[in-house]
Design an enzyme around this catalytic site. Structure first.
Site, PDB file in Angstrom:
ATOM      1  N   ASP A  52      24.893 -27.179 -47.488  1.00 33.41           N
ATOM      2  CA  ASP A  52      25.987 -26.416 -48.602  1.00 33.41           C
ATOM      3  C   ASP A  52      26.564 -25.339 -47.759  1.00 33.41           C
ATOM      4  O   ASP A  52      26.067 -24.609 -46.933  1.00 33.41           O
ATOM      5  CB  ASP A  52      25.124 -25.789 -49.677  1.00 33.41           C
ATOM      6  CG  ASP A  52      25.803 -25.838 -50.854  1.00 33.41           C
ATOM      7  OD1 ASP A  52      25.547 -26.587 -52.119  1.00 33.41           O
ATOM      8  OD2 ASP A  52      26.736 -24.940 -50.950  1.00 33.41           O
ATOM      9  N   TYR A  70      41.555 -31.815 -56.899  1.00 33.63           N
ATOM     10  CA  TYR A  70      40.048 -32.308 -57.539  1.00 33.63           C
ATOM     11  C   TYR A  70      40.422 -33.663 -57.812  1.00 33.63           C
ATOM     12  O   TYR A  70      39.542 -34.616 -57.370  1.00 33.63           O
ATOM     13  CB  TYR A  70      39.845 -31.523 -58.527  1.00 33.63           C
ATOM     14  CG  TYR A  70      38.428 -31.584 -58.960  1.00 33.63           C
ATOM     15  CD1 TYR A  70      37.185 -31.469 -58.251  1.00 33.63           C
ATOM     16  CD2 TYR A  70      37.991 -32.468 -60.218  1.00 33.63           C
ATOM     17  CE1 TYR A  70      35.979 -31.505 -58.637  1.00 33.63           C
ATOM     18  CE2 TYR A  70      36.858 -32.594 -60.596  1.00 33.63           C
ATOM     19  CZ  TYR A  70      35.918 -32.323 -59.868  1.00 33.63           C
ATOM     20  OH  TYR A  70      34.439 -32.731 -60.217  1.00 33.63           O
ATOM     21  N   THR A 114      28.685 -32.314 -67.344  1.00 29.62           N
ATOM     22  CA  THR A 114      27.088 -31.900 -67.228  1.00 29.62           C
ATOM     23  C   THR A 114      26.753 -30.496 -67.541  1.00 29.62           C
ATOM     24  O   THR A 114      27.488 -29.668 -67.044  1.00 29.62           O
ATOM     25  CB  THR A 114      26.593 -32.318 -66.046  1.00 29.62           C
ATOM     26  OG1 THR A 114      26.774 -33.933 -65.843  1.00 29.62           O
ATOM     27  CG2 THR A 114      25.175 -32.288 -65.673  1.00 29.62           C
ATOM     28  N   THR A 136      37.578 -30.930 -48.701  1.00 25.94           N
ATOM     29  CA  THR A 136      35.865 -31.207 -48.903  1.00 25.94           C
ATOM     30  C   THR A 136      35.758 -32.563 -49.502  1.00 25.94           C
ATOM     31  O   THR A 136      35.154 -33.395 -48.862  1.00 25.94           O
ATOM     32  CB  THR A 136      35.464 -30.211 -49.897  1.00 25.94           C
ATOM     33  OG1 THR A 136      35.609 -28.990 -49.200  1.00 25.94           O
ATOM     34  CG2 THR A 136      34.315 -30.604 -50.415  1.00 25.94           C
ATOM     35  N   LEU A 158      27.331 -34.668 -53.343  1.00 30.33           N
ATOM     36  CA  LEU A 158      27.630 -33.729 -54.214  1.00 30.33           C
ATOM     37  C   LEU A 158      28.453 -32.621 -53.935  1.00 30.33           C
ATOM     38  O   LEU A 158      29.000 -31.666 -54.820  1.00 30.33           O
ATOM     39  CB  LEU A 158      26.484 -33.142 -55.110  1.00 30.33           C
ATOM     40  CG  LEU A 158      25.984 -34.214 -56.029  1.00 30.33           C
ATOM     41  CD1 LEU A 158      25.070 -35.280 -55.378  1.00 30.33           C
ATOM     42  CD2 LEU A 158      24.961 -33.512 -57.202  1.00 30.33           C
ATOM     43  N   LYS A 200      39.077 -36.626 -55.446  1.00 34.30           N
ATOM     44  CA  LYS A 200      37.932 -37.583 -55.779  1.00 34.30           C
ATOM     45  C   LYS A 200      38.369 -39.040 -55.680  1.00 34.30           C
ATOM     46  O   LYS A 200      37.649 -39.786 -55.450  1.00 34.30           O
ATOM     47  CB  LYS A 200      37.433 -37.143 -57.331  1.00 34.30           C
ATOM     48  CG  LYS A 200      36.696 -35.871 -57.094  1.00 34.30           C
ATOM     49  CD  LYS A 200      35.542 -35.981 -56.649  1.00 34.30           C
ATOM     50  CE  LYS A 200      34.455 -34.677 -56.648  1.00 34.30           C
ATOM     51  NZ  LYS A 200      33.078 -34.755 -56.164  1.00 34.30           N
ATOM     52  N   VAL A 205      24.276 -29.353 -60.178  1.00 34.43           N
ATOM     53  CA  VAL A 205      23.638 -30.601 -60.194  1.00 34.43           C
ATOM     54  C   VAL A 205      22.710 -30.829 -59.009  1.00 34.43           C
ATOM     55  O   VAL A 205      21.461 -31.359 -58.978  1.00 34.43           O
ATOM     56  CB  VAL A 205      24.616 -31.562 -60.156  1.00 34.43           C
ATOM     57  CG1 VAL A 205      23.892 -33.009 -60.413  1.00 34.43           C
ATOM     58  CG2 VAL A 205      25.489 -31.504 -61.634  1.00 34.43           C
TER      59      VAL A 205
END
Ligand SMILES: NC(=O)c1ccc[n+]([C@@H]2O[C@H](COP(=O)([O-])OP(=O)(O)OC[C@H]3O[C@@H](n4cnc5c(N)ncnc54)[C@H](O)[C@@H]3O)[C@@H](O)[C@H]2O)c1
Length: 344
Positions: free
Chosen positions: A46, A161, A191, A108, A89, A165, A27
């Site tokens: 990144d 995860y 997506t 992260t 992202l 989040k 993305v």
């Protein structure tokens, strides 16, 4: 959904540097394309753990684009310190990737968001946090509205995860409440599109690559679980609109059309012309049975909704995989005998 404007905002006319942690990912690289097209100066940050510098290789010589390789969980590089807008992202998104290093996945999400929020507070920047439909876990209400609190297993295999989040969202709202940091939160649903990683375990990339190779399509369980698939251009448009808006969200960004995994498999087979068969495998742990966003809030506040039909988006994705992997169309029949006759 909170729609109050955040206290501190940046001047839209003078965005300055736009920072995109995760900018070499699936993305993120499409977002970098759009930002550069818009005339922004873009710094992609990144660690290339699941992304690929190839995704932004076409931007490498662009005067308004730079890629810095760095682990966001360890902090920001000096060149990022002037960024006034941030799209966060950075985080592996496919279960195969995020479960490989669960500690790093959580760090992260949480430490990454923390470093960015500290920076946003110090320079008055605006942070858009890419959250996820996974904050709803295996939902008990359908479709999922932003007001739904979710049904997450806090210690399961996906929790690194999901909870990472969720904590990042909580941290964003804590910084907004206590320190007036301008935040935007997007809950992205499935997506798909070009630059998905083959073999990353996501259902679209799995099926397309398997169909093109003539391998069996691996369907988990009976394939009756549903997903909603949003083409990447639509998702990126949603993120851009949210960043520009006066609303902080959270907003669901996804396609409300729901398909079973079996329907997706059949569509991929038809569009690729593949004769692959279906192979059923056991359902992974905590696999959500149904997933479908309610996008009433995003429609009303952002004027956003997905525009690309699944069939069109899949066609573009299939073409990209075919070209990138050098895979022939299963319909292309090689006839050595004809060549031999011609040669003779
Ligand atoms: N694609 C989807 O269907 C989807 C759905 C929901 C949410 N999201 C969110 O959108 C974001 C992008 O997802 P994607 O599909 O492009 O995944 P991706 O794995 O292709 O991209 C993530 C990028 O972040 C980078 N990254 C990971 N950890 C990092 C770290 N510690 N420091 C710096 N960079 C790091 C990776 O190298 C990669 O380039 C993620 O935050 C994900 O949670 C995506």
């Amino acid at each position: 959904v909170s729609v109050e404007p955040t206290a501190r905002t940046v001047d839209d006319a003078a965005e300055g540097l736009v920072l995109v942690p995760g900018g070499a990912g699936f993305v993120g690289s499409h977002l970098c394309d759009r930002l550069v097209e818009r005339g922004c100066h873009v710094l992609a940050l990144d660690d290339l753990s699941t992304g690929d510098a190839e995704h932004v290789a076409h931007l490498a010589r662009h005067p308004r684009f730079r890629l810095v390789v760095r682990d966001l969980a360890t902090g920001l590089p000096d060149e990022a310190r002037v960024a006034r807008r941030i799209y966060n992202l950075a985080c592996p998104a496919s279960p195969a990737h995020y479960q490989r290093r669960p500690v790093q996945t959580t760090l992260t999400s949480v430490l990454g968001a923390w470093h960015l929020l500290e920076h946003a507070q110090s320079v008055g920047a605006r942070l858009l946090q890419a959250s996820t439909s996974e904050v709803y876990g295996d939902p008990e209400v359908h479709p999922q509205r932003e007001s739904y609190w979710g049904h997450v297993n806090p210690i399961g295999e996906r929790s690194c995860y999901d909870e990472g989040k969720r904590c990042a969202e909580a941290l964003c709202f804590a910084y907004r409440r206590e320190r007036e940091v301008a935040i935007r939160v997007a809950r992205i649903f499935n997506t798909y599109g070009p630059r998905l990683t083959p073999g990353d375990g996501r259902v679209v990339s799995n099926f397309v690559v398997q169909a093109l190779r003539g391998d069996p399509l691996t369907v988990y369980g009976e394939g009756r679980q549903t997903r909603s698939f949003c083409y990447v251009d639509d998702t990126v448009e949603g993120l851009l609109r949210l960043m520009d808006s006066a609303h902080e969200g959270p907003f669901n960004i996804g396609n409300p059309r729901e398909h079973t995994v079996l329907e997706l498999a059949e569509l991929v087979l038809r569009l690729t012309g593949s004769r692959s068969r279906l192979e059923h495998r056991p359902l992974p742990a905590d696999d959500p049975r149904r997933r479908r966003p309610d996008i009433v809030a995003a429609r009303a506040a952002l004027g956003w909704e997905p525009r690309v039909a699944l069939e069109d988006g899949l066609q573009r994705t299939i073409e990209w995989f075919r070209a990138t992997l050098g895979l022939p169309s299963p319909r292309t029949v090689v006839l050595p005998a004809v060549a031999a006759i011609t040669a003779a």
